[in-house]
Design a protein around this motif. Structure first.
Motif, PDB file in Angstrom:
ATOM      1  N   ASP A   1       0.826  -1.201   0.000  1.00  0.00           N
ATOM      2  CA  ASP A   1       0.000   0.000   0.000  1.00  0.00           C
ATOM      3  C   ASP A   1       0.855   1.244   0.000  1.00  0.00           C
ATOM      4  O   ASP A   1       1.937   1.279   0.543  1.00  0.00           O
ATOM      5  CB  ASP A   1      -0.928   0.011   1.218  1.00  0.00           C
ATOM      6  N   THR A   2       0.297   2.286  -0.603  1.00  0.00           N
ATOM      7  CA  THR A   2       1.021   3.555  -0.718  1.00  0.00           C
ATOM      8  C   THR A   2       0.458   4.569   0.252  1.00  0.00           C
ATOM      9  O   THR A   2      -0.750   4.692   0.390  1.00  0.00           O
ATOM     10  CB  THR A   2       0.901   4.101  -2.149  1.00  0.00           C
ATOM     11  N   LEU A   3       1.360   5.305   0.898  1.00  0.00           N
ATOM     12  CA  LEU A   3       0.962   6.376   1.822  1.00  0.00           C
ATOM     13  C   LEU A   3       1.353   7.698   1.241  1.00  0.00           C
ATOM     14  O   LEU A   3       2.521   7.955   1.006  1.00  0.00           O
ATOM     15  CB  LEU A   3       1.658   6.179   3.176  1.00  0.00           C
ATOM     16  N   ASP A   4       0.364   8.553   1.002  1.00  0.00           N
ATOM     17  CA  ASP A   4       0.671   9.886   0.517  1.00  0.00           C
ATOM     18  C   ASP A   4       1.017  10.786   1.677  1.00  0.00           C
ATOM     19  O   ASP A   4       0.834  10.463   2.823  1.00  0.00           O
ATOM     20  CB  ASP A   4      -0.517  10.454  -0.258  1.00  0.00           C
ATOM     21  N   LYS A   5       1.499  11.987   1.354  1.00  0.00           N
ATOM     22  CA  LYS A   5       2.003  12.892   2.374  1.00  0.00           C
ATOM     23  C   LYS A   5       0.892  13.711   3.020  1.00  0.00           C
ATOM     24  O   LYS A   5      -0.089  14.039   2.395  1.00  0.00           O
ATOM     25  CB  LYS A   5       3.040  13.834   1.775  1.00  0.00           C
ATOM     26  N   GLU A   6       1.118  14.037   4.285  1.00  0.00           N
ATOM     27  CA  GLU A   6       0.089  14.724   5.057  1.00  0.00           C
ATOM     28  C   GLU A   6      -0.093  16.155   4.593  1.00  0.00           C
ATOM     29  O   GLU A   6      -1.190  16.634   4.416  1.00  0.00           O
ATOM     30  CB  GLU A   6       0.464  14.679   6.541  1.00  0.00           C
ATOM     31  N   GLU A   7       1.033  16.870   4.403  1.00  0.00           N
ATOM     32  CA  GLU A   7       0.930  18.269   4.005  1.00  0.00           C
ATOM     33  C   GLU A   7       0.616  18.398   2.521  1.00  0.00           C
ATOM     34  O   GLU A   7      -0.050  19.307   2.088  1.00  0.00           O
ATOM     35  CB  GLU A   7       2.245  18.994   4.309  1.00  0.00           C
ATOM     36  N   GLY A   8       1.144  17.462   1.728  1.00  0.00           N
ATOM     37  CA  GLY A   8       1.036  17.634   0.291  1.00  0.00           C
ATOM     38  C   GLY A   8      -0.171  16.975  -0.309  1.00  0.00           C
ATOM     39  O   GLY A   8      -0.325  16.932  -1.506  1.00  0.00           O
ATOM     40  N   GLY A   9      -1.039  16.370   0.473  1.00  0.00           N
ATOM     41  CA  GLY A   9      -2.205  15.718  -0.068  1.00  0.00           C
ATOM     42  C   GLY A   9      -2.808  14.806   0.977  1.00  0.00           C
ATOM     43  O   GLY A   9      -2.279  14.629   2.052  1.00  0.00           O
TER      44      GLY A   9
ATOM     45  N   ASN B   1       5.942  16.453  -1.008  1.00  0.00           N
ATOM     46  CA  ASN B   1       5.461  15.747  -2.194  1.00  0.00           C
ATOM     47  C   ASN B   1       6.058  14.355  -2.314  1.00  0.00           C
ATOM     48  O   ASN B   1       6.049  13.748  -3.383  1.00  0.00           O
ATOM     49  CB  ASN B   1       5.748  16.560  -3.460  1.00  0.00           C
ATOM     50  N   VAL B   2       6.586  13.855  -1.202  1.00  0.00           N
ATOM     51  CA  VAL B   2       7.105  12.479  -1.175  1.00  0.00           C
ATOM     52  C   VAL B   2       5.933  11.506  -1.099  1.00  0.00           C
ATOM     53  O   VAL B   2       5.003  11.677  -0.316  1.00  0.00           O
ATOM     54  CB  VAL B   2       8.047  12.277   0.035  1.00  0.00           C
ATOM     55  N   ASN B   3       5.990  10.483  -1.924  1.00  0.00           N
ATOM     56  CA  ASN B   3       4.964   9.444  -1.968  1.00  0.00           C
ATOM     57  C   ASN B   3       5.582   8.158  -1.419  1.00  0.00           C
ATOM     58  O   ASN B   3       6.442   7.558  -2.052  1.00  0.00           O
ATOM     59  CB  ASN B   3       4.503   9.254  -3.411  1.00  0.00           C
ATOM     60  N   LEU B   4       5.149   7.747  -0.221  1.00  0.00           N
ATOM     61  CA  LEU B   4       5.756   6.597   0.454  1.00  0.00           C
ATOM     62  C   LEU B   4       5.072   5.289   0.077  1.00  0.00           C
ATOM     63  O   LEU B   4       3.845   5.180   0.105  1.00  0.00           O
ATOM     64  CB  LEU B   4       5.667   6.773   1.966  1.00  0.00           C
ATOM     65  N   THR B   5       5.876   4.287  -0.255  1.00  0.00           N
ATOM     66  CA  THR B   5       5.379   2.940  -0.511  1.00  0.00           C
ATOM     67  C   THR B   5       6.148   1.961   0.370  1.00  0.00           C
ATOM     68  O   THR B   5       7.380   2.021   0.430  1.00  0.00           O
ATOM     69  CB  THR B   5       5.571   2.540  -1.989  1.00  0.00           C
ATOM     70  N   PHE B   6       5.436   1.078   1.067  1.00  0.00           N
ATOM     71  CA  PHE B   6       6.057   0.056   1.893  1.00  0.00           C
ATOM     72  C   PHE B   6       5.965  -1.290   1.169  1.00  0.00           C
ATOM     73  O   PHE B   6       4.929  -1.617   0.598  1.00  0.00           O
ATOM     74  CB  PHE B   6       5.382  -0.029   3.260  1.00  0.00           C
TER      75      PHE B   6
END
Length: 628
Positions: A326-334, A350-355
């Protein structure tokens, strides 16, 4: 000859210095979000809310460097609040034949005016600005000698005017030739008005009056640049432009088509190369921190499966079950969803985190067994030392008690303390009240170090597993080819999760570790910090394996500052951060200084990665004994 100050690719940034300047800028602007950046020329960029200080102050005596950079911040903050943007736009809209001369003349006069405002408001800055003046006078005298040998007089005329202003001497002047010397007498008479400047409009009027005298006489425009007017900022000025408004303006929403060619010349320093040649666009400015609101970010997917009993609680917090991607988008950027614990903002918003949990192959299992065999002696030795230390720490008897087991020595029966005949052995736990997270840089530069690094990770994992100490092992990287201004995909590889770490389960996942693209260290440290915060153990350790400075899209030297801030944030949360710096060759002092700027003194430098297991063992021993 150009007086450009070139930043070469081996330039090292002083993170502590940047932090000091940032704190000063935040204080003076009363704005916690302001950034500090290095450019060729000092100026404040309200659109990106960045105070730019000049590279010209580096590589000088420490007191001069500090004075120069602090005075730049003063001009960026206090000075900027005493400027009129509409006048600056009027300067750009003039149509003199020699506009470079005019713009630099205006900025020279404005800097003189603003400097005196600062000195009046803050007399304590007098010594600081005196150091600044001494450097400018030295540079001015040097350049005058250069241009005296040339047959074009534009730069020499400007330098003569600058010399008079810096010295506040409008009586004596440098001889150029008969024509210009006659002109200087008139010109210096007008320059005395510089003592009466009240605002930007006065500076503009004085500059125009001088241009009326000299514009027709000049044969060509300036060859060199001594003062800088940031055209991109002031060409976009409108009457409704308010300082508070522009601080909220999203730099990503500015129209690149409106930028003039002159804007491309704002930065003349050479770009430091990152690990991916494609990391910077043609309009990107070196060391500028872009601010994005991130409206285009994807929201968290709604197709998560329900959790099961084997799921890690940390995984469930992140809205992902075992084996998911699953992908976690950023709190401030979206939108990231209500369950996302990460707070990525500023340069990382604008970092898009994927685990990801990599699949294990039979080959990985075989390689893991071989890796364990290669470090088995270190594992056994380290485990034995810690266990003996634990037993020694907690097995001491307490004697001469009033209750407990009857002790062999009954001497107290025959003396006064006849009731104190008993003893107790302190109960102790066979587990240390500590947890660890190991972060591994999985960027491309690790390609020649990865195999030995895996052995170090195996030593780390097997030792803690034998001691029944729960831990987590993560690898981090950024996709250099997909990263752009609005999206920087970052992957966290979950090699060993907290709940499975003390079991003989999925150990071989460590062997899936492979070098990828870039590394955004500050983000990875914040992710690990958030995971550690959720753990119950009283002592929490974060060890970062890396082989160089942070390097990712629009990160570069800003990444040093961001990583340093992430380390400080972790420390405030009670997490002990330690860096293991890997290199196949001798590590130079400049690199060590940069690493120490980021992590403080909590660094271990490994020269020759084949030595990693042997150097990691004493470090683990030190940290574990510290936990007893």
């Amino acid at each position: 000859m150009s007086d450009r100050f070139i930043l070469f690719n081996d330039e090292q940034i002083d993170a502590q210095q940047i932090m000091m300047l940032t704190d000063l800028a935040k204080l003076l602007l009363e704005d916690p979000n302001v950034n500090v950046s290095f450019q060729k020329f000092q100026h404040y960029d309200p659109i990106q809310n960045t105070c730019n200080v000049s590279f010209n102050w580096l590589h000088r005596p420490e007191h001069v460097t500090k004075a120069g950079l602090k005075s730049d911040i003063m001009l960026d903050t206090i000075g900027f609040n005493h400027t009129d943007p509409s006048i600056y736009k009027d300067v750009l809209n003039e149509d003199f034949d020699h506009m470079d001369f005019f713009k630099q003349l205006f900025m020279l006069i404005e800097e003189y005016r603003l400097t005196n405002i600062i000195l009046d408001q803050r007399p304590v800055t007098k010594r600081m600005f005196q150091h600044r003046l001494n450097v400018k006078l030295k540079q001015n005298n040097s350049q005058i000698q250069v241009y005296k040998t040339k047959t074009t007089y534009t730069d020499l005329l400007f330098l003569t005017i600058e010399h008079a202003i810096l010295n506040e001497n409008f009586i004596d002047h440098i001889s150029i030739n008969e024509t210009y010397d006659h002109l200087l007498t008139q010109l210096f008479g007008r320059l005395t008005d510089i003592f009466n400047l009240k605002n930007s409009e006065d500076s503009y009027n004085l500059s125009v009056s001088i241009m009326v005298l000299v514009d027709y006489l000049l044969k060509e425009d300036m060859l060199n640049q001594y003062y800088h007017l940031p055209e991109r900022i002031y060409r976009e000025y409108e009457e409704t432009w308010d300082l508070d408004d522009i601080k909220r303006t999203d730099a990503a929403q500015t129209d690149d088509s409106k930028q003039s060619e002159a804007d491309q010349e704002d930065i003349v320093t050479e770009n430091i190369e990152t690990k991916s040649a494609d990391n910077k666009g043609e309009n990107d400015h070196y060391l500028e921190m872009e601010l994005h609101e991130g409206e285009n970010s994807d929201v968290l997917s709604d197709n998560e499966r329900e959790g099961d009993a084997s799921d890690d609680m940390t995984d469930m917090m992140e809205k992902k079950g075992k084996g998911s991607n699953d992908t976690l988008d950023k709190e401030e950027g979206g939108a990231q969803g209500d369950h996302n614990p990460y707070q990525l903002k500023g340069i990382n918003q604008n970092v898009n985190l994927t685990f990801n949990k990599p699949d294990i192959t039979p080959e990985d299992v075989m390689n893991y067994k071989e890796a364990v065999d290669s470090v088995q002696f270190e594992i056994k030795d380290l485990t034995s030392i810690i266990q003996k230390s634990m037993n020694h720490q907690y097995s001491d008897e307490r004697n001469n008690l009033t209750k407990g087991r009857l002790q062999k020595n009954l001497l107290n029966w025959f003396i006064d303390d006849q009731y104190k005949l008993f003893y107790k052995k302190d109960a102790f736990s066979k587990k240390l009240d500590a947890t660890f997270t190991l972060l591994v840089d999985a960027s491309a530069s690790m390609h020649d170090k990865m195999e030995e690094t895996k052995k170090g990770v195996v030593l780390f994992h097997e030792t803690l597993k034998n001691l029944e100490i729960k831990h987590e092992i993560l690898a981090f990287s950024e996709d250099a080819f997909e990263a752009d201004k609005l999206n920087q995909p970052n992957t966290i590889e979950e090699l060993i999760t907290y709940n499975e770490s003390t079991l003989n389960q999925n150990d071989a996942r460590i062997m899936t570790l492979e070098p990828q693209d870039d590394n955004r260290d500050g983000v990875a440290i914040r992710v690990a910090t958030q995971h550690l915060k959720q753990k119950q153990e009283s002592q929490k350790f974060l060890i970062v394996f890396s082989d160089g400075e942070p390097s990712a899209f629009d990160y570069a030297e800003d990444g040093i500052i961001d990583t340093h801030e992430a380390v400080i944030e972790a420390d405030k949360q009670g997490i002990y951060v330690f860096n293991v710096f890997l290199n196949q060759h001798t590590i130079d002092e400049a690199t060590k200084k940069t690493v120490n700027n980021i992590y403080g003194k909590q660094s271990l430098f490994v020269e020759g990665v084949e030595n990693l297991p042997y150097q990691l063992s004493p470090l683990l021993k030190k940290l574990l004994l510290q936990s007893i």
